[in-house]
Motif scaffolding. Structure first.
Motif, PDB file in Angstrom:
ATOM      1  N   ALA A 168       0.820  -1.209   0.000  1.00 58.38           N
ATOM      2  CA  ALA A 168       0.000   0.000   0.000  1.00 58.38           C
ATOM      3  C   ALA A 168       0.856   1.262   0.000  1.00 58.38           C
ATOM      4  N   ARG A 169       2.037   1.165   0.586  1.00 63.10           N
ATOM      5  CA  ARG A 169       2.961   2.303   0.677  1.00 63.10           C
ATOM      6  C   ARG A 169       2.273   3.516   1.302  1.00 63.10           C
ATOM      7  N   VAL A 170       1.714   3.271   2.458  1.00 59.04           N
ATOM      8  CA  VAL A 170       1.030   4.338   3.191  1.00 59.04           C
ATOM      9  C   VAL A 170       2.026   5.435   3.542  1.00 59.04           C
ATOM     10  N   ARG A 171       1.608   6.670   3.302  1.00 60.74           N
ATOM     11  CA  ARG A 171       2.446   7.821   3.609  1.00 60.74           C
ATOM     12  C   ARG A 171       1.928   8.540   4.845  1.00 60.74           C
ATOM     13  N   ALA A 172       2.823   9.244   5.522  1.00 60.92           N
ATOM     14  CA  ALA A 172       2.427  10.018   6.698  1.00 60.92           C
ATOM     15  C   ALA A 172       1.300  10.968   6.320  1.00 60.92           C
ATOM     16  N   GLY A 173       0.269  10.995   7.146  1.00 62.09           N
ATOM     17  CA  GLY A 173      -0.865  11.871   6.900  1.00 62.09           C
ATOM     18  C   GLY A 173      -2.042  11.186   6.243  1.00 62.09           C
ATOM     19  N   GLU A 174      -1.852   9.958   5.720  1.00 59.90           N
ATOM     20  CA  GLU A 174      -2.947   9.237   5.077  1.00 59.90           C
ATOM     21  C   GLU A 174      -3.717   8.414   6.110  1.00 59.90           C
ATOM     22  N   SER A 175      -4.998   8.206   5.833  1.00 61.73           N
ATOM     23  CA  SER A 175      -5.846   7.426   6.728  1.00 61.73           C
ATOM     24  C   SER A 175      -5.890   5.972   6.286  1.00 61.73           C
ATOM     25  N   VAL A 176      -6.058   5.079   7.271  1.00 59.55           N
ATOM     26  CA  VAL A 176      -6.025   3.634   7.010  1.00 59.55           C
ATOM     27  C   VAL A 176      -7.161   2.959   7.764  1.00 59.55           C
ATOM     28  N   ALA A 177      -7.880   2.084   7.085  1.00 59.13           N
ATOM     29  CA  ALA A 177      -8.847   1.198   7.727  1.00 59.13           C
ATOM     30  C   ALA A 177      -8.339  -0.233   7.592  1.00 59.13           C
ATOM     31  N   VAL A 178      -8.331  -0.975   8.686  1.00 56.19           N
ATOM     32  CA  VAL A 178      -7.886  -2.365   8.694  1.00 56.19           C
ATOM     33  C   VAL A 178      -9.081  -3.230   9.060  1.00 56.19           C
ATOM     34  N   ILE A 179      -9.447  -4.147   8.168  1.00 56.14           N
ATOM     35  CA  ILE A 179     -10.614  -5.006   8.371  1.00 56.14           C
ATOM     36  C   ILE A 179     -10.155  -6.418   8.704  1.00 56.14           C
ATOM     37  N   GLY A 180     -10.461  -6.860   9.924  1.00 60.66           N
ATOM     38  CA  GLY A 180     -10.061  -8.182  10.390  1.00 60.66           C
ATOM     39  C   GLY A 180      -8.855  -8.089  11.293  1.00 60.66           C
ATOM     40  N   LEU A 181      -9.046  -8.397  12.582  1.00 62.30           N
ATOM     41  CA  LEU A 181      -7.984  -8.179  13.561  1.00 62.30           C
ATOM     42  C   LEU A 181      -7.471  -9.482  14.155  1.00 62.30           C
ATOM     43  N   GLY A 182      -7.052 -10.376  13.275  1.00 67.29           N
ATOM     44  CA  GLY A 182      -6.231 -11.488  13.721  1.00 67.29           C
ATOM     45  C   GLY A 182      -4.795 -11.000  13.847  1.00 67.29           C
ATOM     46  N   GLY A 183      -3.847 -11.928  13.829  1.00 68.47           N
ATOM     47  CA  GLY A 183      -2.455 -11.528  13.950  1.00 68.47           C
ATOM     48  C   GLY A 183      -2.000 -10.608  12.837  1.00 68.47           C
ATOM     49  N   VAL A 184      -2.434 -10.876  11.601  1.00 66.72           N
ATOM     50  CA  VAL A 184      -2.038 -10.047  10.461  1.00 66.72           C
ATOM     51  C   VAL A 184      -2.645  -8.654  10.573  1.00 66.72           C
ATOM     52  N   GLY A 185      -3.922  -8.575  10.903  1.00 69.60           N
ATOM     53  CA  GLY A 185      -4.577  -7.277  11.019  1.00 69.60           C
ATOM     54  C   GLY A 185      -3.989  -6.431  12.132  1.00 69.60           C
ATOM     55  N   LEU A 186      -3.672  -7.048  13.267  1.00 71.39           N
ATOM     56  CA  LEU A 186      -3.069  -6.298  14.371  1.00 71.39           C
ATOM     57  C   LEU A 186      -1.671  -5.813  13.995  1.00 71.39           C
ATOM     58  N   ALA A 187      -0.951  -6.617  13.219  1.00 68.00           N
ATOM     59  CA  ALA A 187       0.353  -6.165  12.728  1.00 68.00           C
ATOM     60  C   ALA A 187       0.184  -5.005  11.758  1.00 68.00           C
ATOM     61  N   ALA A 188      -0.868  -5.055  10.925  1.00 67.68           N
ATOM     62  CA  ALA A 188      -1.120  -3.963   9.982  1.00 67.68           C
ATOM     63  C   ALA A 188      -1.425  -2.660  10.718  1.00 67.68           C
ATOM     64  N   LEU A 189      -2.146  -2.737  11.827  1.00 66.61           N
ATOM     65  CA  LEU A 189      -2.391  -1.531  12.635  1.00 66.61           C
ATOM     66  C   LEU A 189      -1.073  -0.904  13.055  1.00 66.61           C
ATOM     67  N   GLN A 190      -0.150  -1.735  13.508  1.00 71.07           N
ATOM     68  CA  GLN A 190       1.142  -1.204  13.936  1.00 71.07           C
ATOM     69  C   GLN A 190       1.919  -0.638  12.751  1.00 71.07           C
TER      70      GLN A 190
END
Length: 363
Positions: free
Chosen positions: A178-200
């Motif tokens: 995704a190459r998220v940049r500072a200032g961009e918003s993110v929604a993470v759907i599904g909070l297993g181990g992968v989703g929780l890592a994506a939040l971080q």
């Protein structure tokens, strides 16, 4: 001899059995596992969503200590601490040469090759296969040296195990795909181990608005502690709720970590015009996602799949460890259950019911 969790048929019970490991080949190593994570891909292999020869020892997210090396192995030594890489690149195919080792044309080569023979049920032995070519639900496994990523000895192996799949996939998807940049918003759907890592990963990338979405309200506190600024449960009004949190536009990025048509469609719908939805979850071939011919062009969104976080573990594991050492990446918080090898069936039941995040097997 190794003890392994052997699954003999789709949706069958997995039982701990004695295994006679194959001799270590010239380019292989034998690893004594310290810990292994239970991943949703293991469940998908167990229930037939992903194809795998049987009988099989599942498990692909693990870490341990090298106890034997093949005659041609020089980069790894006995005593080294390693994270297992279930998708080792060949470094010579078209995809590897193009800088996409996570799509390596030969990464699957080891997956149809037996790595052990059964010992408990049949004295004559029966071929046993390694899940995703790794076989981490065992006290020891024999794998290619190229499937081992050395880690410093001061990194706890039970935490390092999570780097092998969940963290590489979740954080990698944010930073590399995704190459998220500072200032961009993110929604993470599904909070297993992968989703929780994506939040971080989103927090590390500098996203000021990080929206965690999961059907289980019990995950809210954990999500907020790992970087989420908001927590929502899925429903018909999800897109409207996310637009309300993002100045009426929708999220710049949505990351889907479930692997179902409904959640992929939700990731698309909560993304702003011109935004990007990234799909990490591996779903069924029969679960189809549909779009109208109008919306694809009109919303100008990008929908992309992502394998293994678009990472090269040899390059990205050291990067993740730098975040770990700085305190930006919390590995232990991803684990909600600690079990022994004979408790994995219960871990699968929790996963089916959406309870908890990562389960970690300790050997």
């Amino acid at each position: 001899m190794s003890l392994g969790l052997v699954l003999r048929a789709v949706d069958g019970p997995a039982t701990v059995e004695e295994l006679a490991l194959n001799p270590v080949g010239p380019a292989q190593v034998r690893v004594r596992l310290a810990a292994a994570g239970v991943c949703h891909s293991d469940l998908s292999l167990a229930n037939g969503t992903l194809r795998q020869p049987f009988p099989v020892v599942l498990g692909h997210e693990g870490a341990g200590v090298v106890v034997e090396v093949g005659s041609d192995v020089s980069a790894i030594s006995v005593g080294d601490h390693v994270v297992l890489n279930w998708s080792p690149p060949c470094r010579s195919c078209w995809f590897c040469d193009a800088g996409e080792p996570y799509l390596c044309a030969h990464a699957d080569d080891a997956r149809g090759v037996p790595f052990a023979r059964t010992f408990t049920h049949d004295p004559a032995g029966e071929d046993v296969y390694a899940g995703l070519g790794t076989g981490a639900f065992a006290t020891e496994t024999v794998i290619g040296a190229n499937a081992c990523i050395p880690v410093p000895a001061d990194i706890p192996l039970d935490e390092a195990a999570l780097l092998g799949c969940a963290v590489l996939t979740g954080v990698g998807a944010i930073l590399n795909s995704a190459r998220v940049r500072a200032g961009e918003s993110v929604a993470v759907i599904g909070l297993g181990g992968v989703g929780l890592a994506a939040l971080q990963g989103a927090r590390i990338a500098g996203a000021p608005t990080i929206i965690a979405v999961d059907a289980s309200p019990s995950k809210e506190d954990l999500a907020l502690s790992l970087g989420a600024t908001h927590f929502l449960t899925p429903g018909p009004s999800l897109a409207k709720e996310i637009r309300a949190l993002t100045s009426g536009r929708g999220a710049d990025h949505a990351v889907e970590c479930v692997g179902r048509a409904a959640t992929i469609r939700a990731a698309w719908s909560v993304t702003r015009r011109g935004g990007r939805a990234t799909v990490l979850g591996l779903g069924s071939t029969s679960d189809e996602v549909t779009f109208s011919a109008l919306e694809v062009a009109y919303f100008a969104r990008t929908l992309t799949g992502c394998m293994y976080g678009s990472t090269d573990p040899a390059v990205d594991v050291p990067v993740l460890l730098s975040h770990y050492r700085s305190g930006a990446l919390n590995l232990s918080a991803l684990v909600t259950d600690h079990v022994s090898l004979n408790e994995v069936n219960a871990a699968f039941d929790r996963m089916r019911n959406g309870v908890g995040a990562r389960t970690l097997i300790h050997f």
